[in-house]
Design a protein around this motif. Structure first.
Motif, mmCIF file in Angstrom:
data_model
loop_
_atom_site.group_PDB
_atom_site.id
_atom_site.type_symbol
_atom_site.label_atom_id
_atom_site.label_comp_id
_atom_site.label_asym_id
_atom_site.label_seq_id
_atom_site.Cartn_x
_atom_site.Cartn_y
_atom_site.Cartn_z
ATOM 1 N N ASP A 282 3.787 -26.917 -21.651
ATOM 2 C CA ASP A 282 3.824 -25.869 -20.651
ATOM 3 C C ASP A 282 4.995 -24.956 -20.977
ATOM 4 O O ASP A 282 6.117 -25.418 -21.192
ATOM 5 N N VAL A 283 4.731 -23.649 -21.044
ATOM 6 C CA VAL A 283 5.751 -22.667 -21.388
ATOM 7 C C VAL A 283 5.825 -21.635 -20.267
ATOM 8 O O VAL A 283 4.802 -21.080 -19.857
ATOM 9 N N ASP A 284 7.029 -21.385 -19.786
ATOM 10 C CA ASP A 284 7.256 -20.345 -18.780
ATOM 11 C C ASP A 284 7.134 -19.002 -19.493
ATOM 12 O O ASP A 284 8.041 -18.583 -20.220
ATOM 13 N N LEU A 285 5.998 -18.334 -19.301
ATOM 14 C CA LEU A 285 5.736 -17.086 -20.008
ATOM 15 C C LEU A 285 6.720 -15.999 -19.594
ATOM 16 O O LEU A 285 7.120 -15.176 -20.415
ATOM 17 N N ASP A 286 7.124 -15.985 -18.342
ATOM 18 C CA ASP A 286 8.110 -14.998 -17.889
ATOM 19 C C ASP A 286 9.408 -15.121 -18.689
ATOM 20 O O ASP A 286 9.944 -14.129 -19.183
ATOM 21 N N ALA A 287 9.905 -16.331 -18.819
ATOM 22 C CA ALA A 287 11.159 -16.551 -19.536
ATOM 23 C C ALA A 287 11.010 -16.214 -21.014
ATOM 24 O O ALA A 287 11.885 -15.569 -21.604
ATOM 25 N N LYS A 288 9.912 -16.636 -21.614
ATOM 26 C CA LYS A 288 9.693 -16.377 -23.040
ATOM 27 C C LYS A 288 9.544 -14.883 -23.290
ATOM 28 O O LYS A 288 10.133 -14.327 -24.224
ATOM 29 N N ALA A 289 8.785 -14.185 -22.438
ATOM 30 C CA ALA A 289 8.591 -12.747 -22.605
ATOM 31 C C ALA A 289 9.898 -11.991 -22.370
ATOM 32 O O ALA A 289 10.200 -11.037 -23.089
ATOM 33 N N ALA A 290 10.689 -12.416 -21.400
ATOM 34 C CA ALA A 290 11.973 -11.770 -21.136
ATOM 35 C C ALA A 290 12.885 -11.900 -22.355
ATOM 36 O O ALA A 290 13.606 -10.958 -22.711
ATOM 37 N N GLU A 291 12.829 -13.037 -23.002
ATOM 38 C CA GLU A 291 13.611 -13.290 -24.220
ATOM 39 C C GLU A 291 13.189 -12.315 -25.324
ATOM 40 O O GLU A 291 14.028 -11.716 -26.000
ATOM 41 N N VAL A 292 11.883 -12.147 -25.487
ATOM 42 C CA VAL A 292 11.351 -11.260 -26.530
ATOM 43 C C VAL A 292 11.687 -9.804 -26.220
ATOM 44 O O VAL A 292 12.098 -9.048 -27.103
ATOM 45 N N VAL A 293 11.522 -9.405 -24.962
ATOM 46 C CA VAL A 293 11.841 -8.032 -24.564
ATOM 47 C C VAL A 293 13.328 -7.761 -24.793
ATOM 48 O O VAL A 293 13.700 -6.715 -25.327
ATOM 49 N N SER A 294 14.169 -8.711 -24.440
ATOM 50 C CA SER A 294 15.597 -8.564 -24.651
ATOM 51 C C SER A 294 15.921 -8.397 -26.137
ATOM 52 O O SER A 294 16.761 -7.580 -26.517
ATOM 53 N N GLY A 295 15.234 -9.168 -26.970
ATOM 54 C CA GLY A 295 15.445 -9.079 -28.415
ATOM 55 C C GLY A 295 15.003 -7.746 -29.004
ATOM 56 O O GLY A 295 15.531 -7.298 -30.015
ATOM 57 N N ALA A 296 14.043 -7.087 -28.365
ATOM 58 C CA ALA A 296 13.530 -5.805 -28.854
ATOM 59 C C ALA A 296 14.292 -4.619 -28.277
ATOM 60 O O ALA A 296 14.089 -3.481 -28.703
ATOM 61 N N ALA A 297 15.180 -4.869 -27.321
ATOM 62 C CA ALA A 297 15.859 -3.793 -26.608
ATOM 63 C C ALA A 297 16.678 -2.877 -27.526
ATOM 64 O O ALA A 297 16.666 -1.656 -27.355
ATOM 65 N N GLU A 298 17.367 -3.438 -28.490
ATOM 66 C CA GLU A 298 18.200 -2.624 -29.378
ATOM 67 C C GLU A 298 17.342 -1.682 -30.225
ATOM 68 O O GLU A 298 17.651 -0.494 -30.340
ATOM 69 N N ALA A 299 16.264 -2.206 -30.802
ATOM 70 C CA ALA A 299 15.376 -1.368 -31.612
ATOM 71 C C ALA A 299 14.722 -0.295 -30.752
ATOM 72 O O ALA A 299 14.570 0.855 -31.178
ATOM 73 N N ALA A 300 14.349 -0.662 -29.527
ATOM 74 C CA ALA A 300 13.728 0.300 -28.609
ATOM 75 C C ALA A 300 14.719 1.398 -28.237
ATOM 76 O O ALA A 300 14.370 2.579 -28.227
ATOM 77 N N ALA A 301 15.945 1.017 -27.947
ATOM 78 C CA ALA A 301 16.965 2.000 -27.573
ATOM 79 C C ALA A 301 17.225 2.976 -28.716
ATOM 80 O O ALA A 301 17.447 4.163 -28.484
ATOM 81 N N GLY A 302 17.156 2.474 -29.942
ATOM 82 C CA GLY A 302 17.360 3.331 -31.109
ATOM 83 C C GLY A 302 16.320 4.424 -31.217
ATOM 84 O O GLY A 302 16.571 5.471 -31.818
ATOM 85 N N LYS A 303 15.146 4.202 -30.648
ATOM 86 C CA LYS A 303 14.093 5.214 -30.645
ATOM 87 C C LYS A 303 14.000 5.936 -29.306
ATOM 88 O O LYS A 303 13.092 6.738 -29.092
ATOM 89 N N GLY A 304 14.903 5.615 -28.395
ATOM 90 C CA GLY A 304 14.863 6.241 -27.080
ATOM 91 C C GLY A 304 13.700 5.748 -26.233
ATOM 92 O O GLY A 304 13.209 6.458 -25.364
ATOM 93 N N LEU A 305 13.258 4.511 -26.487
ATOM 94 C CA LEU A 305 12.129 3.936 -25.745
ATOM 95 C C LEU A 305 12.619 3.200 -24.511
ATOM 96 O O LEU A 305 13.690 2.618 -24.501
ATOM 97 N N SER A 306 11.784 3.197 -23.498
ATOM 98 C CA SER A 306 12.059 2.457 -22.279
ATOM 99 C C SER A 306 11.160 1.224 -22.264
ATOM 100 O O SER A 306 9.950 1.335 -22.468
ATOM 101 N N LEU A 307 11.741 0.053 -22.034
ATOM 102 C CA LEU A 307 10.973 -1.187 -21.934
ATOM 103 C C LEU A 307 10.868 -1.576 -20.463
ATOM 104 O O LEU A 307 11.882 -1.648 -19.768
ATOM 105 N N GLU A 308 9.650 -1.811 -19.991
ATOM 106 C CA GLU A 308 9.425 -2.248 -18.618
ATOM 107 C C GLU A 308 8.779 -3.622 -18.665
ATOM 108 O O GLU A 308 7.773 -3.815 -19.335
ATOM 109 N N PHE A 309 9.363 -4.562 -17.937
ATOM 110 C CA PHE A 309 8.826 -5.922 -17.938
ATOM 111 C C PHE A 309 8.633 -6.399 -16.510
ATOM 112 O O PHE A 309 9.568 -6.390 -15.717
ATOM 113 N N SER A 310 7.411 -6.780 -16.174
ATOM 114 C CA SER A 310 7.085 -7.288 -14.840
ATOM 115 C C SER A 310 6.851 -8.790 -14.916
ATOM 116 O O SER A 310 6.039 -9.257 -15.715
ATOM 117 N N ARG A 311 7.561 -9.518 -14.088
ATOM 118 C CA ARG A 311 7.399 -10.983 -14.049
ATOM 119 C C ARG A 311 6.263 -11.345 -13.103
ATOM 120 O O ARG A 311 6.126 -10.749 -12.053
#
Length: 84
Positions: A10-39
């Protein structure tokens, strides 16, 4: 793949997805992208490492192929499972 042992947990998808979104935040910011994540309080039965790989690939592709200044929404919702 014949030699790979599949271990489902059993995997908490919210926690795993938040981890992935957090990891992509720097690359997204470099392109001026906004990341929206709904739990959504979703727990899935999956092979943890493979799920992580799939989510990272999806987010990486979203960052790569979204035009600068765009928004990348990410959400998980639960649906009723079908009987097999």
């Amino acid at each position: 793949m014949d030699t790979m042992t599949v271990s489902l947990t059993d995997v908490d998808l919210d926690a795993k997805a938040a981890e992935v979104v957090s990891g992509a935040a720097e690359a997204a910011a470099g392109k001026g992208l906004s990341l929206e994540f709904s739990r959504g309080g979703v727990v899935v039965r999956a092979q943890r490492d493979m799920l992580d790989t799939v989510l990272r690939n999806l987010m990486g592709n979203a960052v790569r192929f979204t035009l600068p200044g765009g928004t990348i929404p990410a959400a998980a919702t639960a649906t009723r499972s079908r009987s097999r």
